[in-house]
Design a protein around this motif. Structure first.
Motif, PDB file in Angstrom:
ATOM      1  N   MET A   1       0.783  -1.121   0.021  1.00  0.00           N
ATOM      2  CA  MET A   1       0.052  -0.065  -0.018  1.00  0.00           C
ATOM      3  C   MET A   1       0.934   1.401  -0.050  1.00  0.00           C
ATOM      4  N   ILE A   2       0.251   2.249  -0.664  1.00  0.00           N
ATOM      5  CA  ILE A   2       0.783   3.507  -0.505  1.00  0.00           C
ATOM      6  C   ILE A   2       0.017   4.304   0.279  1.00  0.00           C
ATOM      7  N   THR A   3       0.403   4.927   1.497  1.00  0.00           N
ATOM      8  CA  THR A   3      -0.124   5.746   2.412  1.00  0.00           C
ATOM      9  C   THR A   3      -0.279   7.143   1.950  1.00  0.00           C
ATOM     10  N   VAL A   4      -1.328   7.810   1.750  1.00  0.00           N
ATOM     11  CA  VAL A   4      -1.151   9.119   1.504  1.00  0.00           C
ATOM     12  C   VAL A   4      -1.931  10.149   2.554  1.00  0.00           C
ATOM     13  N   VAL A   5      -1.091  10.804   2.909  1.00  0.00           N
ATOM     14  CA  VAL A   5      -1.479  11.557   3.990  1.00  0.00           C
ATOM     15  C   VAL A   5      -1.595  12.971   3.846  1.00  0.00           C
ATOM     16  N   GLY A   6      -2.742  13.568   3.997  1.00  0.00           N
ATOM     17  CA  GLY A   6      -3.018  15.122   3.960  1.00  0.00           C
ATOM     18  C   GLY A   6      -2.715  15.574   5.344  1.00  0.00           C
ATOM     19  N   VAL A  25       7.718  10.605   0.425  1.00  0.00           N
ATOM     20  CA  VAL A  25       7.930  11.776  -0.697  1.00  0.00           C
ATOM     21  C   VAL A  25       6.679  12.934  -0.138  1.00  0.00           C
ATOM     22  N   GLY A  26       7.405  14.044  -0.221  1.00  0.00           N
ATOM     23  CA  GLY A  26       6.342  15.119   0.013  1.00  0.00           C
ATOM     24  C   GLY A  26       7.237  16.471  -0.329  1.00  0.00           C
ATOM     25  N   GLY A  27       6.337  17.488  -0.323  1.00  0.00           N
ATOM     26  CA  GLY A  27       7.175  19.032  -0.470  1.00  0.00           C
ATOM     27  C   GLY A  27       8.049  18.952   0.578  1.00  0.00           C
ATOM     28  N   ARG A  28       8.770  20.079   0.494  1.00  0.00           N
ATOM     29  CA  ARG A  28      10.104  20.280   1.710  1.00  0.00           C
ATOM     30  C   ARG A  28       9.408  20.393   3.057  1.00  0.00           C
ATOM     31  N   ARG A  29       8.140  21.486   3.005  1.00  0.00           N
ATOM     32  CA  ARG A  29       8.024  21.873   4.324  1.00  0.00           C
ATOM     33  C   ARG A  29       7.250  20.970   4.730  1.00  0.00           C
ATOM     34  N   ALA A  69       1.126  15.300   1.522  1.00  0.00           N
ATOM     35  CA  ALA A  69       0.549  16.241   0.756  1.00  0.00           C
ATOM     36  C   ALA A  69      -0.312  17.458   1.439  1.00  0.00           C
ATOM     37  N   SER A  70      -0.594  18.580   1.049  1.00  0.00           N
ATOM     38  CA  SER A  70      -1.269  19.281   1.668  1.00  0.00           C
ATOM     39  C   SER A  70      -2.832  19.230   1.717  1.00  0.00           C
ATOM     40  N   GLY A  77      -5.277  17.298  -5.989  1.00  0.00           N
ATOM     41  CA  GLY A  77      -4.114  16.871  -5.098  1.00  0.00           C
ATOM     42  C   GLY A  77      -3.381  15.673  -6.032  1.00  0.00           C
ATOM     43  N   ILE A  78      -2.606  14.872  -5.319  1.00  0.00           N
ATOM     44  CA  ILE A  78      -1.594  14.006  -5.872  1.00  0.00           C
ATOM     45  C   ILE A  78      -2.545  12.764  -6.000  1.00  0.00           C
ATOM     46  N   VAL A  79      -3.737  12.393  -5.265  1.00  0.00           N
ATOM     47  CA  VAL A  79      -4.214  10.971  -5.513  1.00  0.00           C
ATOM     48  C   VAL A  79      -4.626  10.640  -6.978  1.00  0.00           C
TER      49      VAL A  79
END
Length: 412
Positions: A1-6, A25-29, A69-70, A77-79
């Motif tokens: 699974m790929i867990t995508v966290v907002g 994986v994500g934005g720098r902040r 992700a934001s 978004g990236i989903v």
């Protein structure tokens, strides 16, 4: 699974999720806001393709991947990209609160009637047109399509809009600033902008909604008596119905109505969600267009001037309706065809001008077609009987740019 966290509006990612990750994986902040496992690989999101390739290598080996992700990563978004590449069943999506919801909450406003548009990595013209046409819009910004660019475009055509620029939502540096389009255009906003809300405060907030987003009008091709007009100088509803079908106005589009007269076509395009510039040479006609737009609860950018000169300063349209022009009509049509991205529709009462208009469209590389519209309406006679009253015949010609016909299935 790929867990995508907002991560919500500044909220950190759940520690238990990140602690088990082998690739994050994500934005720098977002990456800087969490403590990553020492052995985990870290990829800062830039171009999406290399990140997706790296994720694929880990997924193929059944290794744990977390994407930060934001807000709500399923909302612009990236989903979408992850689901297209790996399939929705491989995703464990844990949404946060979107920046749009947060910004409206900060203002205490409902947003089920808002139109949301993304300008991130896209041509900002669609966002500008949505802000012009709708009383409540939210724009997800990006480089080259931020508050300054939106403000500069709106200052020319909708200077009365109010912009709320939300920056760094959920962080200690959070700001929500109210500015005019001109004020927004004159500032450097940096990279912390989360979302821009655009409001037309002159239009009252609507009633409670059942369906979210832009409301479609209950009908179109409205009766002529729904508009103020002079001496029946108005595009009749039978003609307007087909003209609207060929124009195809929709949210994000810009439509010109040239030789607008009463503004009936302009108003109908605006009711269908498009931004509209109406060009009219008569001062009383320009005032009449504004009054008709106000009566129907839409905003039309009225240009008091004579075509084609009045067209030069306008933003390029997606579609154009030409309802007047006299002897200058072929030159006006040629200028409209030069600027239009998709289609030009021309209504003519005079048979003599049809060849020149066709030549102006085909000479600009448009495919051209048309019809002669003849209609008769029911009219009462004494004795409780009915006759047919013939309306004046009207030629309707339309030209479609070839790439638009191929891309959108437009009939020539």
């Amino acid at each position: 699974m790929i867990t995508v966290v907002g991560t919500g509006t500044g909220a950190p990612a759940p520690l238990d999720v990140v602690a088990e990750a082998e690739l994050v994986v994500g934005g720098r902040r977002h990456l800087d806001a969490v403590r990553l496992p020492a052995a985990a690989e870290r990829i800062v999101l830039g171009p999406l393709a290399p990140a997706l390739d790296a994720i694929e290598e880990y997924v193929a080996k059944d290794r744990r991947v977390v994407v930060l992700a934001s807000g709500d990563p399923g909302f612009f978004g990236i989903v979408r990209a992850l689901a297209e590449r790996f399939g929705a069943r491989r995703l464990d999506v844990r949404p946060g609160v979107s920046s749009v919801a947060t910004a409206f909450a900060r203002l205490g406003l409902a947003w089920d009637d808002a139109v949301v548009v993304s300008a991130h990595g896209r041509d900002p013209r669609t966002a500008v047109n949505v802000c012009r046409a709708h009383p409540k819009a939210a724009v997800l910004t990006g480089p080259g399509a931020g508050p300054a660019e939106l403000g500069a475009a709106l200052a020319r055509t909708a200077p009365g809009r109010v912009l709320f620029v939300a920056s760094a939502l959920g962080s200690p540096e959070e700001r929500l600033e109210r500015v005019s389009p001109a004020e927004a255009a004159g500032r450097d906003w940096g990279r912390a902008v989360s979302v821009v809300l655009c409001l037309d405060e002159t239009r009252a907030q609507g009633p409670a909604r059942t369906l979210a987003g832009a409301a479609r009008p209950p009908g179109w091709a409205l009766d002529e008596d729904g508009f103020a007009h002079r001496d029946s100088m108005i595009t009749k509803f039978e003609v307007r119905a087909l003209a609207l079908a060929r124009l195809g106005p929709r949210p994000g589009d810009l439509v010109w109505d040239v030789g607008s007269g009463s503004g009936s076509v302009a108003v109908e395009c605006a009711r269908l969600g498009a931004a509209v510039s109406a060009v009219e040479k008569a001062a009383d006609g320009a005032a009449r267009i504004r009054a008709n737009a106000g009566a129907h609860g839409v905003d039309v950018h009225v240009v008091h001037g004579e075509a084609p000169a009045a067209l030069y300063a306008l933003d390029a349209p997606d579609a154009v309706f030409v309802g007047g022009g006299g002897r200058e009509l072929p030159g006006i049509v040629a200028e409209c065809a030069r600027r239009a991205r998709r289609t030009v529709v021309v209504a003519l009462a005079a048979l003599d001008r049809v060849p020149a208009v066709r030549a102006a469209l085909t000479g600009s590389g448009f495919g051209c077609d048309g019809v002669l519209l003849q209609s008769s309406r029911l009219a009462p006679l004494p004795g409780d009987v009915t006759r047919l009253a013939a309306a004046n015949p009207v030629f309707l010609l339309w030209g479609v740019r070839p790439h638009a016909a191929a891309d959108e299935g437009v009939a020539l």
